[in-house]
Scaffold this motif. Structure first.
Motif, PDB file in Angstrom:
ATOM      1  N   LEU A   1     -37.962  -6.806   6.352  1.00 40.92           N
ATOM      2  CA  LEU A   1     -38.922  -7.099   5.302  1.00 40.92           C
ATOM      3  C   LEU A   1     -38.852  -6.074   4.170  1.00 40.92           C
ATOM      4  CD1 LEU A   1     -41.090  -9.231   4.713  1.00 40.92           C
ATOM      5  CD2 LEU A   1     -42.780  -7.640   5.646  1.00 40.92           C
ATOM      6  N   SER A   2     -38.669  -4.803   4.516  1.00 44.20           N
ATOM      7  CA  SER A   2     -38.642  -3.766   3.471  1.00 44.20           C
ATOM      8  C   SER A   2     -37.244  -3.499   2.932  1.00 44.20           C
ATOM      9  CB  SER A   2     -39.229  -2.460   4.023  1.00 44.20           C
ATOM     10  OG  SER A   2     -38.452  -1.967   5.097  1.00 44.20           O
ATOM     11  N   ASN A   3     -36.196  -3.911   3.663  1.00 43.42           N
ATOM     12  CA  ASN A   3     -34.824  -3.579   3.259  1.00 43.42           C
ATOM     13  C   ASN A   3     -34.013  -4.768   2.749  1.00 43.42           C
ATOM     14  OD1 ASN A   3     -35.002  -0.806   3.940  1.00 43.42           O
ATOM     15  ND2 ASN A   3     -34.650  -1.291   6.096  1.00 43.42           N
TER      16      ASN A   3
ATOM     17  N   PHE B   1     -28.918  -3.510   5.590  1.00 46.18           N
ATOM     18  CA  PHE B   1     -29.242  -2.315   6.366  1.00 46.18           C
ATOM     19  C   PHE B   1     -29.685  -2.734   7.765  1.00 46.18           C
ATOM     20  CE2 PHE B   1     -29.963  -0.939   1.989  1.00 46.18           C
ATOM     21  CZ  PHE B   1     -29.365   0.316   1.958  1.00 46.18           C
ATOM     22  N   ILE B   2     -29.252  -1.998   8.768  1.00 51.59           N
ATOM     23  CA  ILE B   2     -29.713  -2.194  10.136  1.00 51.59           C
ATOM     24  C   ILE B   2     -30.500  -0.954  10.537  1.00 51.59           C
ATOM     25  CG2 ILE B   2     -27.527  -1.309  11.089  1.00 51.59           C
ATOM     26  CD1 ILE B   2     -27.962  -3.198  13.471  1.00 51.59           C
TER      27      ILE B   2
ATOM     28  N   ALA C   1     -31.417   4.244   4.194  1.00 54.97           N
ATOM     29  CA  ALA C   1     -32.643   3.658   3.646  1.00 54.97           C
ATOM     30  C   ALA C   1     -33.845   4.015   4.499  1.00 54.97           C
ATOM     31  CB  ALA C   1     -32.508   2.135   3.557  1.00 54.97           C
ATOM     32  N   THR C   2     -34.994   4.002   3.868  1.00 59.50           N
ATOM     33  CA  THR C   2     -36.263   4.072   4.572  1.00 59.50           C
ATOM     34  C   THR C   2     -37.187   3.035   3.959  1.00 59.50           C
ATOM     35  OG1 THR C   2     -38.138   5.484   5.218  1.00 59.50           O
ATOM     36  CG2 THR C   2     -37.153   5.901   3.083  1.00 59.50           C
ATOM     37  N   GLY C   3     -37.978   2.404   4.796  1.00 57.51           N
ATOM     38  CA  GLY C   3     -38.898   1.383   4.323  1.00 57.51           C
ATOM     39  C   GLY C   3     -40.214   1.459   5.078  1.00 57.51           C
ATOM     40  N   GLN C   4     -41.244   0.879   4.512  1.00 60.68           N
ATOM     41  CA  GLN C   4     -42.535   0.910   5.170  1.00 60.68           C
ATOM     42  C   GLN C   4     -43.268  -0.410   4.954  1.00 60.68           C
ATOM     43  OE1 GLN C   4     -44.562   4.208   3.291  1.00 60.68           O
ATOM     44  NE2 GLN C   4     -45.413   2.927   1.676  1.00 60.68           N
ATOM     45  N   VAL C   5     -44.135  -0.763   5.899  1.00 57.01           N
ATOM     46  CA  VAL C   5     -44.961  -1.953   5.783  1.00 57.01           C
ATOM     47  C   VAL C   5     -46.376  -1.610   6.226  1.00 57.01           C
ATOM     48  CG1 VAL C   5     -43.020  -3.507   6.269  1.00 57.01           C
ATOM     49  CG2 VAL C   5     -44.536  -2.808   8.125  1.00 57.01           C
ATOM     50  N   THR C   6     -47.329  -2.379   5.718  1.00 52.76           N
ATOM     51  CA  THR C   6     -48.685  -2.376   6.236  1.00 52.76           C
ATOM     52  C   THR C   6     -48.825  -3.564   7.173  1.00 52.76           C
ATOM     53  OG1 THR C   6     -49.529  -1.386   4.192  1.00 52.76           O
ATOM     54  CG2 THR C   6     -51.126  -2.460   5.634  1.00 52.76           C
ATOM     55  N   MET C   7     -49.460  -3.345   8.314  1.00 55.06           N
ATOM     56  CA  MET C   7     -49.609  -4.386   9.312  1.00 55.06           C
ATOM     57  C   MET C   7     -51.054  -4.869   9.349  1.00 55.06           C
ATOM     58  SD  MET C   7     -47.044  -3.004  12.306  1.00 55.06           S
ATOM     59  CE  MET C   7     -47.180  -4.549  13.210  1.00 55.06           C
TER      60      MET C   7
END
Length: 259
Positions: A187-189, A197-198, A229-235
């Motif tokens: 979702l973020s990548n 990206f994996i 890469a680094t990614g973040q989500v709100t749950m």
């Protein structure tokens, strides 16, 4: 929920079913299931009423074919307000992942307003059918895509599990959150021409456990350079935000049309 579980428990091992494979290779165990399986074992062995699994860090440092999986746990610290437990996930080929869990004692909520808050999102629970699968890998869960992968702005999805994790056991809220958290990476990548990206890990942090079967994710950040890469989500659940998930990922040949 389908009766076709991802794993069958035989002694101390969990034997994967064919649909436990992931999207990157037809014979590779899906990392989301390893995180969910570790959460299930940690909760069974170290969970306790009044303690919340506030953090779960899942390191996925080695791919594995569809082999029986074992999960060994260690109690690292058991204090009055904090409990820390670790897990090692392994197959006959050796260790393939490790997990660290932090459990915190629930207590009285401090009064007053917080200077920073995460508002509930404005997405309603899904009313129509989930998105159909595409490409060579059909997700073994229900997914409602609320935003286009190729469009600017935060990606949003609702997710719902359709299979038991182990035998005919019902999913606990913690396991449901751990399974959904792995989707923070695609979702973020994702980008318009596919997922390039994996993820190597993910860290799930929870203020509370999800209520009900639906878990929502909203991408809230991505940064990448030199193939890292680094990614973040709100749950979210249908009642509001429940926590966050942060992932790190490495560049990989693009995966198109499979999410």
């Amino acid at each position: 929920m389908s009766s076709s579980a991802f794993f069958t428990q035989k002694g101390d091992e969990f034997v994967p079913a064919p649909h436990a494979r992931g999207p990157w290779s037809p014979d590779m165990l899906h990392g989301r299931l390893l995180g969910g399986l570790a959460a299930r074992v940690l909760e069974e062995r170290h969970g306790e009423p009044g303690l919340l699994f506030a953090r779960l860090t899942v390191d996925l440092f080695r791919n594995s074919p569809l082999l029986p999986v074992a999960v060994e746990t260690t109690l690292v610290r058991d204090g009055r307000r904090i409990r820390v437990a670790d897990a090692v996930i392994s197959t006959s080929q050796g260790a393939i992942g490790r997990v660290s869990a932090v459990l915190l004692r629930k207590g009285e909520q401090p009064e007053g307003e917080r200077t920073v808050t995460t508002p509930p999102w404005d997405e309603q629970p899904p009313s129509g059918p989930p998105a159909p699968g595409r490409g060579g890998w059909i997700p073994p869960f229900e997914l409602w895509q609320l935003s286009g992968w190729s469009l600017p702005g935060p990606g949003r999805v609702w997710m719902r599990e359709t299979h038991p994790l182990v035998d005919d056991e019902p999913l606990t809220p913690l396991v449901r959150a751990a399974l959904a958290a792995d989707f923070a990476s695609p979702l973020s990548n994702s980008q318009p021409d596919g997922l390039r990206f994996i993820n190597a890990d993910y860290t799930l942090t929870l203020a509370r456990l999800p209520e009900g079967e639906l878990v929502g994710l909203e991408a809230t950040g991505h940064a990448s350079a030199d193939g890292v890469a680094t990614g973040q989500v709100t749950m979210h659940d249908t009642a509001g935000p429940i926590g966050f998930c942060l992932v790190t990922a490495v560049a990989n040949p693009p995966m198109r049309g499979t999410r």
